[in-house]
Design an enzyme around this catalytic site. Sequence first.
Site, PDB file in Angstrom:
ATOM      1  N   SER A  75       0.855  -1.357  -0.051  1.00  0.00           N
ATOM      2  CA  SER A  75       0.017   0.022  -0.128  1.00  0.00           C
ATOM      3  C   SER A  75       1.005   1.359   0.145  1.00  0.00           C
ATOM      4  CB  SER A  75      -1.076   0.092   1.250  1.00  0.00           C
ATOM      5  OG  SER A  75      -2.031   0.682   1.031  1.00  0.00           O
ATOM      6  N   HIS A  83      -8.146  -5.174  -0.209  1.00  0.00           N
ATOM      7  CA  HIS A  83      -6.909  -4.309   0.138  1.00  0.00           C
ATOM      8  C   HIS A  83      -5.778  -5.092   0.619  1.00  0.00           C
ATOM      9  CE1 HIS A  83      -4.553  -1.057  -0.124  1.00  0.00           C
ATOM     10  NE2 HIS A  83      -4.312  -0.943   1.141  1.00  0.00           N
TER      11      HIS A  83
END
Length: 719
Positions: free
Chosen positions: A576, A691
């Site tokens: 991320s 995610h």
Amino acid sequence: MRFFIPLLPLAIVACTQTPEMETALPDAPAESPKAAETDPNLWLEEVEGEKALEWVRAQNEGSLAELQADPRYAKYEAAALDVLTSDARIPYGTVRDGMVYNFWQDDVNVRGLWRRTTLESYATDAPDWETVVDFDKLAADEGRNWVYTGANCLREKGKPVRHCLVSLSDGGKDAVINREFDLETKTFVEDGFVTPEAKQGISWVDPDTLLIASDWGEGTVTASGYPFIVKRWKRGTPLSEAEEVIRGTKDHVGVWPSVMELEDGRVLQGAVKSETFFTHSFWWLPEGEAEPVRWPIPLKSSPEGIYKGQFLLSLEEDWAPEGQHTAFRTGDLVAFDVKAFLETRALPEVSLVFRPNAAQAVNGVAVAKGAALLSINDNVASRVLRLEPGADGWTTGALELPGTGQAGIVFADEHEETVFLTYQDFLTPDSLLGYDIASGEVSTVKSLPGKFDASGLEVEQFFAVSKDGTKVPYFIVHKTGMKLDGSTPTLLYGYGGFQVSMNPGYSPVTGRLWLEQGGAYVLANIRGGGEFGPAWHQAGLKLNRQRVYDDFIAVGEDLIARKVTSPAHLGIMGGSNGGLLMGVMLNQRPDLWNAVVVQVPLLDMMRYHLLLAGASWVDEYGSPDVPEERAFLETISPYQNFDASRPYPEPFFVTSTKDDRVHPGHARKMAKLFEDAGLPFLYYENIDGGHSAAANQTERAKRTALEFTYLSERLFEAK
């Protein structure tokens, strides 16, 4: 006190526990005519586009064929699956009315069970679990790809907990639906509260009333894709008739509902306006009044709860309350009389509760029935303190913990006397600890056996010196007697953003797939994180972000200078925001590493703010729409700084089609540059995972096995 704040990019760390939580609707990428003219790979931003998915499947096929052909892959996948689905895990949970509720996944219950048992049974080695919801069965019965993302249960003083809102995500997205569930009958409530899929926040006011922020139709979400209108929804009425109670603007990150329960049981309705990612105004919605009342606290501060009538607040900026003689510093924990504010609507005298020293940082406060606990970082390790107000101010007392690793408060609630803590370090598996409020004693409730062979391993902490002279700590886990000849295969992990701390943690996957094989593991505590409080984070914001990258480079260079490893044997990993870090490292120092795992990354920093939740992060990175900030972003953006003539190490890009927080187009487009340049790379995109790039433990085991196979090939076999 329960507030909902929008999600930030999260690091992918193998040892991370998954708590019960609310998450929130995927947006289509915003159109940008200029970008369409200049970016030939814009088609890869079409998440479910036929051409884009055809390219993704082709890359998956090639990378899987290569990595899964390595004999280590099958061994690694089996080891990871064994660890991730083992029954030898601590079933962390939430206590409600003497029952412990836990979400559990294993090789049989892939989507998971929501289950419960009594506190007495929970303390035994073999608790008698009662299934509340079987999510595999629910998904099969309804023909949906449900992923459980948390439960929000109604709490009323003196009454048992019965009704909950269960959050379900399609394939692991941040977007969810909420469905009302009855804990007594273990069924979804017929004609109960049900929400449409959206990035949303919900708070219970009473059994028949919710505050809800959601996507109300065209023009009702922010540029980040989050809602900015909160409504009050009464049972038995359609959602379309819910009454608006507060709104923000499209320029906000989002607006979220909140409730605050006073110690006498009264519930205050409220909302949080996130003007930016790091600034929030908190609002009280007095019953029977049309105008909301703003809490008189700084925009950069976080309410932490109410204890003995004191409203606890942690500060992320200096604060000198108007008309008062005391000034407070960034990082302080302060308090004031909540009832005095509610009566006068003016800020009462503010007192200092705790001031961290230069090596400390406040992590958070948890309030139980009869105690308030403070979690802090102390030179990156963890401590837990008990707080108590008195006539001469606040006092603190340290709880006795097993060591100087990572400790946290995993459960405390103002309705419950039960308090659970957790402890772990790099070589010590998780322990669940119970804290007795009356005696102050900490005892072990559950502890795990080692899940990898830690014999002959040791942990050291060193400090690298960054480009500007700042000392940057890092931990290294390695074999005792490691030869300092530069030959040790070494994996360096970093994140460096959003005030997220990287603390010592036990990772059985890393232990089995890396440390047992003879590799060394390094955790870098670079600026941008929260290891030393808000100032450590703020030092790497926007135009100062190069400091974060300089810190990481300094750690890599220090490892080489100490002859722990060499560029041929040094690999790096991050997810991320850490994926952005990896992309920058590819460009800025391709000579320093031989393997780079780029997980669910941000990479196109000229368009990140137009994709999914990207607009919410402009206060972290800067905005491409602000000339000065754009000029800086152009110097660090991995996608724009790719140079086909450079000798890059072969990277491994990992992302997810269903990630509706960080757009998969980032990884796709960067990998396409490598493909067009004829440079070697590997690419894997999980079609279902959110995610975390993995919707269940089976997919998580596959992803980690692929990553460590790649790392082993590159770093153990390097000449």
